[in-house]
Design a protein around this motif. Sequence first.
Motif, PDB file in Angstrom:
ATOM      1  N   ILE A   1      37.489  33.718  58.460  1.00  0.00           N
ATOM      2  CA  ILE A   1      36.677  34.875  58.848  1.00  0.00           C
ATOM      3  C   ILE A   1      36.282  34.755  60.323  1.00  0.00           C
ATOM      4  N   SER A   2      35.846  33.541  60.697  1.00  0.00           N
ATOM      5  CA  SER A   2      35.384  33.333  62.063  1.00  0.00           C
ATOM      6  C   SER A   2      36.510  33.567  63.067  1.00  0.00           C
ATOM      7  N   GLY A   3      37.661  32.968  62.812  1.00  0.00           N
ATOM      8  CA  GLY A   3      38.803  33.156  63.713  1.00  0.00           C
ATOM      9  C   GLY A   3      39.218  34.616  63.776  1.00  0.00           C
ATOM     10  N   GLY A   4      39.168  35.303  62.621  1.00  0.00           N
ATOM     11  CA  GLY A   4      39.529  36.716  62.582  1.00  0.00           C
ATOM     12  C   GLY A   4      38.619  37.546  63.465  1.00  0.00           C
TER      13      GLY A   4
ATOM     14  N   ALA B   1      31.704  35.636  65.317  1.00  0.00           N
ATOM     15  CA  ALA B   1      32.613  34.553  64.930  1.00  0.00           C
ATOM     16  C   ALA B   1      31.866  33.225  64.893  1.00  0.00           C
ATOM     17  N   VAL B   2      31.056  32.986  65.929  1.00  0.00           N
ATOM     18  CA  VAL B   2      30.307  31.724  65.986  1.00  0.00           C
ATOM     19  C   VAL B   2      29.203  31.723  64.933  1.00  0.00           C
ATOM     20  N   ALA B   3      28.532  32.877  64.756  1.00  0.00           N
ATOM     21  CA  ALA B   3      27.414  32.928  63.813  1.00  0.00           C
ATOM     22  C   ALA B   3      27.874  32.583  62.400  1.00  0.00           C
ATOM     23  N   VAL B   4      29.031  33.143  61.997  1.00  0.00           N
ATOM     24  CA  VAL B   4      29.536  32.857  60.646  1.00  0.00           C
ATOM     25  C   VAL B   4      29.914  31.385  60.524  1.00  0.00           C
TER      26      VAL B   4
ATOM     27  N   GLU C   1      28.839  50.351  81.427  1.00  0.00           N
ATOM     28  CA  GLU C   1      29.492  49.053  81.650  1.00  0.00           C
ATOM     29  C   GLU C   1      28.891  47.971  80.764  1.00  0.00           C
ATOM     30  N   THR C   2      27.554  47.973  80.665  1.00  0.00           N
ATOM     31  CA  THR C   2      26.889  46.953  79.852  1.00  0.00           C
ATOM     32  C   THR C   2      27.320  47.065  78.397  1.00  0.00           C
ATOM     33  N   LEU C   3      27.377  48.301  77.883  1.00  0.00           N
ATOM     34  CA  LEU C   3      27.813  48.484  76.489  1.00  0.00           C
ATOM     35  C   LEU C   3      29.260  48.026  76.324  1.00  0.00           C
ATOM     36  N   THR C   4      30.105  48.380  77.301  1.00  0.00           N
ATOM     37  CA  THR C   4      31.517  48.006  77.210  1.00  0.00           C
ATOM     38  C   THR C   4      31.666  46.482  77.171  1.00  0.00           C
ATOM     39  N   ARG C   5      30.904  45.810  78.054  1.00  0.00           N
ATOM     40  CA  ARG C   5      31.016  44.362  78.133  1.00  0.00           C
ATOM     41  C   ARG C   5      30.471  43.685  76.877  1.00  0.00           C
ATOM     42  N   SER C   6      29.558  44.386  76.160  1.00  0.00           N
ATOM     43  CA  SER C   6      28.964  43.743  74.988  1.00  0.00           C
ATOM     44  C   SER C   6      29.916  43.731  73.791  1.00  0.00           C
ATOM     45  N   ILE C   7      30.962  44.583  73.811  1.00  0.00           N
ATOM     46  CA  ILE C   7      31.848  44.686  72.632  1.00  0.00           C
ATOM     47  C   ILE C   7      32.505  43.331  72.297  1.00  0.00           C
ATOM     48  N   PRO C   8      33.227  42.710  73.251  1.00  0.00           N
ATOM     49  CA  PRO C   8      33.840  41.419  72.888  1.00  0.00           C
ATOM     50  C   PRO C   8      32.799  40.365  72.559  1.00  0.00           C
ATOM     51  N   LEU C   9      31.601  40.466  73.201  1.00  0.00           N
ATOM     52  CA  LEU C   9      30.573  39.459  72.939  1.00  0.00           C
ATOM     53  C   LEU C   9      30.014  39.586  71.529  1.00  0.00           C
ATOM     54  N   ILE C  10      29.946  40.824  71.005  1.00  0.00           N
ATOM     55  CA  ILE C  10      29.484  40.988  69.616  1.00  0.00           C
ATOM     56  C   ILE C  10      30.481  40.303  68.686  1.00  0.00           C
ATOM     57  N   PHE C  11      31.776  40.536  68.934  1.00  0.00           N
ATOM     58  CA  PHE C  11      32.790  39.920  68.059  1.00  0.00           C
ATOM     59  C   PHE C  11      32.760  38.391  68.151  1.00  0.00           C
ATOM     60  N   THR C  12      32.788  37.853  69.378  1.00  0.00           N
ATOM     61  CA  THR C  12      32.822  36.387  69.465  1.00  0.00           C
ATOM     62  C   THR C  12      31.493  35.793  68.997  1.00  0.00           C
ATOM     63  N   GLY C  13      30.397  36.519  69.214  1.00  0.00           N
ATOM     64  CA  GLY C  13      29.105  36.046  68.711  1.00  0.00           C
ATOM     65  C   GLY C  13      29.089  35.988  67.195  1.00  0.00           C
TER      66      GLY C  13
ATOM     67  N   VAL D   1      25.510  33.827  72.442  1.00  0.00           N
ATOM     68  CA  VAL D   1      25.114  35.032  71.700  1.00  0.00           C
ATOM     69  C   VAL D   1      24.620  34.648  70.313  1.00  0.00           C
ATOM     70  N   ALA D   2      25.420  33.841  69.604  1.00  0.00           N
ATOM     71  CA  ALA D   2      25.066  33.482  68.224  1.00  0.00           C
ATOM     72  C   ALA D   2      23.778  32.679  68.181  1.00  0.00           C
ATOM     73  N   MET D   3      23.576  31.790  69.150  1.00  0.00           N
ATOM     74  CA  MET D   3      22.358  30.978  69.135  1.00  0.00           C
ATOM     75  C   MET D   3      21.133  31.846  69.391  1.00  0.00           C
ATOM     76  N   LEU D   4      21.236  32.778  70.382  1.00  0.00           N
ATOM     77  CA  LEU D   4      20.104  33.666  70.650  1.00  0.00           C
ATOM     78  C   LEU D   4      19.797  34.528  69.429  1.00  0.00           C
ATOM     79  N   ALA D   5      20.845  34.854  68.657  1.00  0.00           N
ATOM     80  CA  ALA D   5      20.648  35.668  67.464  1.00  0.00           C
ATOM     81  C   ALA D   5      20.173  34.817  66.297  1.00  0.00           C
ATOM     82  N   GLN D   6      19.996  33.529  66.502  1.00  0.00           N
ATOM     83  CA  GLN D   6      19.684  32.588  65.427  1.00  0.00           C
ATOM     84  C   GLN D   6      20.664  32.737  64.274  1.00  0.00           C
ATOM     85  N   LEU D   7      21.919  32.970  64.598  1.00  0.00           N
ATOM     86  CA  LEU D   7      23.039  33.091  63.660  1.00  0.00           C
ATOM     87  C   LEU D   7      22.883  34.287  62.716  1.00  0.00           C
ATOM     88  N   HIS D   8      22.034  35.234  63.067  1.00  0.00           N
ATOM     89  CA  HIS D   8      21.879  36.428  62.220  1.00  0.00           C
ATOM     90  C   HIS D   8      22.862  37.508  62.683  1.00  0.00           C
TER      91      HIS D   8
END
Lengths: 315, 349
Positions: B250-253, B74-77, B60-72, B285-292
Amino acid sequence: MGDLFDILMTAGFWAATIRIVSPLIFGTLGELICERAGVLNLGIEGIMTAGAMAGWMWVYQGGDLWTGVMFAAFIGASFGLLHASFTVYLGVSQHVTGIGITLFASSLSYFVYRMLLPSATTPPKIEPFQSVAIPFLVDIPVIGPALFNQSPLTYLALLSVPVVWYVLYRTPIGLAVRMAGENPMAVEAQGIDVLAVRTGAVMAGSALMAVGGAFITMSWFDAFYFGMINGRGWICVALVIFASWRPQKALLGALLFAGLEAMQVRAQQKAGAVIPYQFFLMLPYVLSIVAMVVMARRARYPQALLVPFRRGERH
Amino acid sequence: MQFEARPSVSILRAGLAPIAAVAATLALCSVLIMWTGTPVLNAYYLLFKGAFGSTFAINETLTRSIPLIFTGLAVAVAFRSKFYNIGGEGQFYAGALAATYFGTGLVHLPPLLMVPFLMICGAVAGGALLIVPVLLKTRLKVDEVVTTLLLNFIVILFVSYLIEGPWRDPMAMGWPQAASIIDEGVLPPLLAKGRLHMGLFFALAASVLVWAMMKFTVLGYEIKAVGFNAGAAEFSGIRVNRIVIYTALISGGLAGLAGVSEVAGLKGYLTRDLSPGFGYTGIAVAMLAQLHPIGVIPAALFLSAVYVGADAMSRAVNIPTYIADVLVGVSVLAILVSVMLTRYKIRWR
């Protein structure tokens, strides 16, 4: 067109406009004060939610209505202090801090609500502010009952426009606030603490935002619902730009906006069968974008908006 | 108290910043947990167990992380070039709308082509939604924060109109939802049990691609240059406005891809509650990743564990699920401070 005229002539339309405009005035003035001091406060959406919850909960727990409003303002000012410690003292990104405050303040409000009322399925109600008629003035046809038979908080909202204008433009404190947003070095040169001025402005502005939220649960409605601020905070941010950072224009913009929204509700009743209701609900958001586009060319941002001030650093 | 800029940011400090932020977040939120009457360590243990304690939980945790990776991502870029796209939620739904439009029978392709086709449709739709805000920013200097935020509400109302009106699935027993994605378009499940789907590979691939783009391509360099100092970038011949527009697309995509992956991978059909705020959580997500872009992966995993774990925790003990949203909000504020401390030294005097 005939229908439109009919709507404009009903006291109900004007009363609704004045009701809708009240939280927008509080929110827009609050945001305006923050931005005039050089701080963009995107915490507004969350601070309004917190104010709505705090004021309502105060009364629900047995408190009095006016102390409830003061409690909401206190909660708002506390979030303002948190915002200012980040953006003014630490000088970190105002955008991200604001979004963070919005996420934090709204989720904390929901958490506290659920803790205090764990099993409430239908939101409980309080006895909200009753409308107070102003003698004689209320007898003026159409606008009388609309303007002069309102909740005391609405009078407070309308009154706060000249007060904020006076403080910003006619007092030394207001001058310091405006200068902190235009040229903080000059404020520092006068021996005034820029950081303190900005912090005070953000706290005062956030208190106003919270009172705007409290209006919704303590005067407009009588209960707290999840997601009830529903983007009103963001609309206030757009209205500040529309108003070119001037209190009197903020009142005008908010009135125009509220009038269109009150009209929208009435048009929805007439044309609801033809046009799906979602398109009517979209209107406020679309209008806010249009308002920003219309004013874009004339927008004159406070020069030091978004620029953190660090003593002794060159800019 | 004064801040003194450090001459350079050490990798050790940059790596410790998110760990410190997470620790601070857990410590601060323990005050709320004490209020509920549950012992703090017990509550966090339940949260951890709910997120990682069983195969099902990890799934479940992996499944829930999928959209968060994408939106993260998007924000990071976007934030890299200081384009403040807060409209991830709207772009998510734009992607889901496109996948529903093309994926419910309009187009029939073999699965090997259908899935990438839907992904492209969703990415284009997500990017297209940002065209108006980005052009308003570059042409008229209209603040993108407010326009992207307001667009979220408009898009969600549009989704609500479509699934209650023209797109409503008559077979759905009265629930407002669109028709199901055809079998060829569904992202195949990765395991025999559980909901984990192919979207995970796409999300990880997107992270690596975005990282490579930022590190090795001219565009990536220019995006960073614009974000670091737009004036200097313009002076050195970078067309700032053009770069901002590319960044926005790119971000919106990327945010649009999150919508495709949820509708075609997890749910199978479009509903109004497809996203519980993935667009906004993407900012955390993006902030915790320091936009990396690679850092987005562990950050998304952490926040998805918070959500999945908090659900389990609130079922076991009497703590409202909203604790998850509080943790997300506090983590955004905490990472701001800890990243700032990697760049500045505090001088007390």
